[in-house]
Design a protein around this motif. Structure first.
Motif, PDB file in Angstrom:
ATOM      1  N   GLN A 157      19.475  14.386   2.012  1.00 28.14           N
ATOM      2  CA  GLN A 157      19.361  13.678   0.731  1.00 28.14           C
ATOM      3  C   GLN A 157      19.555  12.178   0.869  1.00 28.14           C
ATOM      4  N   GLU A 158      20.167  11.740   1.953  1.00 28.80           N
ATOM      5  CA  GLU A 158      20.450  10.308   2.090  1.00 28.80           C
ATOM      6  C   GLU A 158      19.225   9.473   2.445  1.00 28.80           C
ATOM      7  N   VAL A 159      18.111  10.150   2.752  1.00 30.90           N
ATOM      8  CA  VAL A 159      16.905   9.406   3.141  1.00 30.90           C
ATOM      9  C   VAL A 159      16.274   8.773   1.911  1.00 30.90           C
ATOM     10  N   ASP A 160      16.201   7.449   1.906  1.00 25.75           N
ATOM     11  CA  ASP A 160      15.801   6.738   0.706  1.00 25.75           C
ATOM     12  C   ASP A 160      14.320   6.403   0.709  1.00 25.75           C
ATOM     13  N   LYS A 161      13.814   6.010   1.822  1.00 24.83           N
ATOM     14  CA  LYS A 161      12.445   5.511   1.880  1.00 24.83           C
ATOM     15  C   LYS A 161      11.964   5.723   3.305  1.00 24.83           C
ATOM     16  N   VAL A 162      10.754   6.224   3.460  1.00 29.40           N
ATOM     17  CA  VAL A 162      10.213   6.428   4.804  1.00 29.40           C
ATOM     18  C   VAL A 162       8.848   5.765   4.869  1.00 29.40           C
ATOM     19  N   ARG A 163       8.609   5.045   5.930  1.00 34.30           N
ATOM     20  CA  ARG A 163       7.268   4.524   6.177  1.00 34.30           C
ATOM     21  C   ARG A 163       6.862   4.944   7.590  1.00 34.30           C
ATOM     22  N   VAL A 164       5.639   5.464   7.697  1.00 33.37           N
ATOM     23  CA  VAL A 164       5.164   5.986   8.975  1.00 33.37           C
ATOM     24  C   VAL A 164       4.094   5.058   9.534  1.00 33.37           C
ATOM     25  N   GLY A 165       4.197   4.764  10.803  1.00 35.61           N
ATOM     26  CA  GLY A 165       3.200   3.912  11.443  1.00 35.61           C
ATOM     27  C   GLY A 165       2.788   4.476  12.782  1.00 35.61           C
ATOM     28  N   LYS A 166       1.990   3.704  13.490  1.00 35.58           N
ATOM     29  CA  LYS A 166       1.559   4.118  14.829  1.00 35.58           C
ATOM     30  C   LYS A 166       2.202   3.208  15.863  1.00 35.58           C
ATOM     31  N   TYR A 167       2.335   3.754  17.038  1.00 36.35           N
ATOM     32  CA  TYR A 167       3.013   3.071  18.117  1.00 36.35           C
ATOM     33  C   TYR A 167       2.162   3.306  19.354  1.00 36.35           C
TER      34      TYR A 167
ATOM     35  N   VAL B 260       0.849  -1.194   0.000  1.00 35.06           N
ATOM     36  CA  VAL B 260       0.000   0.000   0.000  1.00 35.06           C
ATOM     37  C   VAL B 260       0.892   1.255   0.000  1.00 35.06           C
ATOM     38  N   LEU B 261       0.532   2.226  -0.830  1.00 39.14           N
ATOM     39  CA  LEU B 261       1.295   3.475  -0.897  1.00 39.14           C
ATOM     40  C   LEU B 261       1.175   4.225   0.429  1.00 39.14           C
ATOM     41  N   ASP B 262       2.329   4.570   1.000  1.00 41.09           N
ATOM     42  CA  ASP B 262       2.333   5.296   2.272  1.00 41.09           C
ATOM     43  C   ASP B 262       2.505   6.785   1.973  1.00 41.09           C
ATOM     44  N   VAL B 263       1.375   7.500   1.851  1.00 40.94           N
ATOM     45  CA  VAL B 263       1.441   8.912   1.451  1.00 40.94           C
ATOM     46  C   VAL B 263       2.113   9.768   2.523  1.00 40.94           C
ATOM     47  N   GLN B 264       1.875   9.417   3.791  1.00 42.46           N
ATOM     48  CA  GLN B 264       2.484  10.187   4.871  1.00 42.46           C
ATOM     49  C   GLN B 264       4.011  10.010   4.842  1.00 42.46           C
ATOM     50  N   GLY B 265       4.435   8.776   4.601  1.00 39.48           N
ATOM     51  CA  GLY B 265       5.874   8.500   4.492  1.00 39.48           C
ATOM     52  C   GLY B 265       6.504   9.241   3.331  1.00 39.48           C
ATOM     53  N   THR B 266       5.803   9.272   2.201  1.00 38.28           N
ATOM     54  CA  THR B 266       6.309   9.972   1.029  1.00 38.28           C
ATOM     55  C   THR B 266       6.428  11.466   1.313  1.00 38.28           C
ATOM     56  N   ALA B 267       5.457  12.015   2.036  1.00 37.42           N
ATOM     57  CA  ALA B 267       5.485  13.439   2.394  1.00 37.42           C
ATOM     58  C   ALA B 267       6.663  13.743   3.320  1.00 37.42           C
ATOM     59  N   VAL B 268       6.885  12.868   4.301  1.00 33.42           N
ATOM     60  CA  VAL B 268       8.011  13.068   5.231  1.00 33.42           C
ATOM     61  C   VAL B 268       9.327  12.980   4.472  1.00 33.42           C
ATOM     62  N   GLN B 269       9.434  12.020   3.553  1.00 32.10           N
ATOM     63  CA  GLN B 269      10.649  11.882   2.767  1.00 32.10           C
ATOM     64  C   GLN B 269      10.915  13.151   1.953  1.00 32.10           C
ATOM     65  N   GLY B 270       9.852  13.674   1.319  1.00 32.80           N
ATOM     66  CA  GLY B 270       9.996  14.901   0.536  1.00 32.80           C
ATOM     67  C   GLY B 270      10.454  16.067   1.387  1.00 32.80           C
ATOM     68  N   ALA B 271       9.871  16.178   2.595  1.00 25.63           N
ATOM     69  CA  ALA B 271      10.237  17.270   3.503  1.00 25.63           C
ATOM     70  C   ALA B 271      11.698  17.131   3.927  1.00 25.63           C
TER      71      ALA B 271
ATOM     72  N   GLY C 135       1.817   7.001  19.972  1.00 23.55           N
ATOM     73  CA  GLY C 135       2.956   7.713  19.397  1.00 23.55           C
ATOM     74  C   GLY C 135       3.103   7.403  17.926  1.00 23.55           C
ATOM     75  N   LYS C 136       4.199   7.886  17.359  1.00 24.50           N
ATOM     76  CA  LYS C 136       4.475   7.627  15.951  1.00 24.50           C
ATOM     77  C   LYS C 136       5.680   6.716  15.844  1.00 24.50           C
ATOM     78  N   TYR C 137       5.708   5.997  14.749  1.00 25.05           N
ATOM     79  CA  TYR C 137       6.732   5.004  14.512  1.00 25.05           C
ATOM     80  C   TYR C 137       7.165   5.181  13.067  1.00 25.05           C
ATOM     81  N   MET C 138       8.442   5.399  12.829  1.00 30.83           N
ATOM     82  CA  MET C 138       8.905   5.626  11.455  1.00 30.83           C
ATOM     83  C   MET C 138      10.077   4.734  11.115  1.00 30.83           C
ATOM     84  N   GLU C 139      10.020   4.136   9.942  1.00 28.67           N
ATOM     85  CA  GLU C 139      11.138   3.343   9.437  1.00 28.67           C
ATOM     86  C   GLU C 139      11.721   4.070   8.234  1.00 28.67           C
ATOM     87  N   MET C 140      13.033   4.233   8.235  1.00 29.39           N
ATOM     88  CA  MET C 140      13.699   4.921   7.133  1.00 29.39           C
ATOM     89  C   MET C 140      14.883   4.113   6.675  1.00 29.39           C
TER      90      MET C 140
END
Lengths: 82, 82
Positions: free
Chosen positions: A32-42, A14-25, B40-45
């Motif tokens: 620039q070294e950030v390759d891929k971000v996925r955001v979840g809940k904890y 599933v496309l992680d739009v929040q992760g993509t937004a964080v990566q762009g930011a 909380g939030k949980y992020m994998e990069m």
């Protein structure tokens, strides 16, 4: 008392739009070294019980019914304490 | 490639309204044993670097500048891989 830690993540397919937004930011801020971000809940919970196997069943039910949307999210959890 | 896992949690002294809402929902669904919930939030990069100590500095900077609001949130992170 048992402490449960629940991790809810978007499924890999599933496309992680929040992760993509964080990566762009992060890129636009010079990370620039950030390759891929996925955001979840904890989530951290304390449970008023001492029965670990019962707690495991109950936390699984909480995840299935409320904490995770199992259509697009995966979950996993850890239990600590008696 | 280094994998960073970032955990962002609301500080203990700050009211966690989302956690309180989740607790209320769980109670109303019959999970009376749930005593306290904090969300909380949980992020994998993945980071395109192999320098672990540099990665640590960079991830700390990302947390301070973007990923966590350090006024009300705590963060911690783990690094994996070369």
């Amino acid at each position: 008392m048992i402490k449960a830690t629940v991790y809810v993540t978007i499924k890999q397919s599933v496309l992680d739009v929040q992760g993509t937004a964080v990566q762009g930011a992060l890129h636009s801020m010079g990370f620039q070294e950030v390759d891929k971000v996925r955001v979840g809940k904890y989530m951290e919970m304390t449970l008023n019980t001492t029965d670990r196997s019962e707690a495991e069943k109950r936390v699984r039910a909480m995840c299935e019914k409320l904490l995770a949307n199992t259509v697009i999210e995966d979950y996993r959890f850890e239990l600590e304490g008696a």
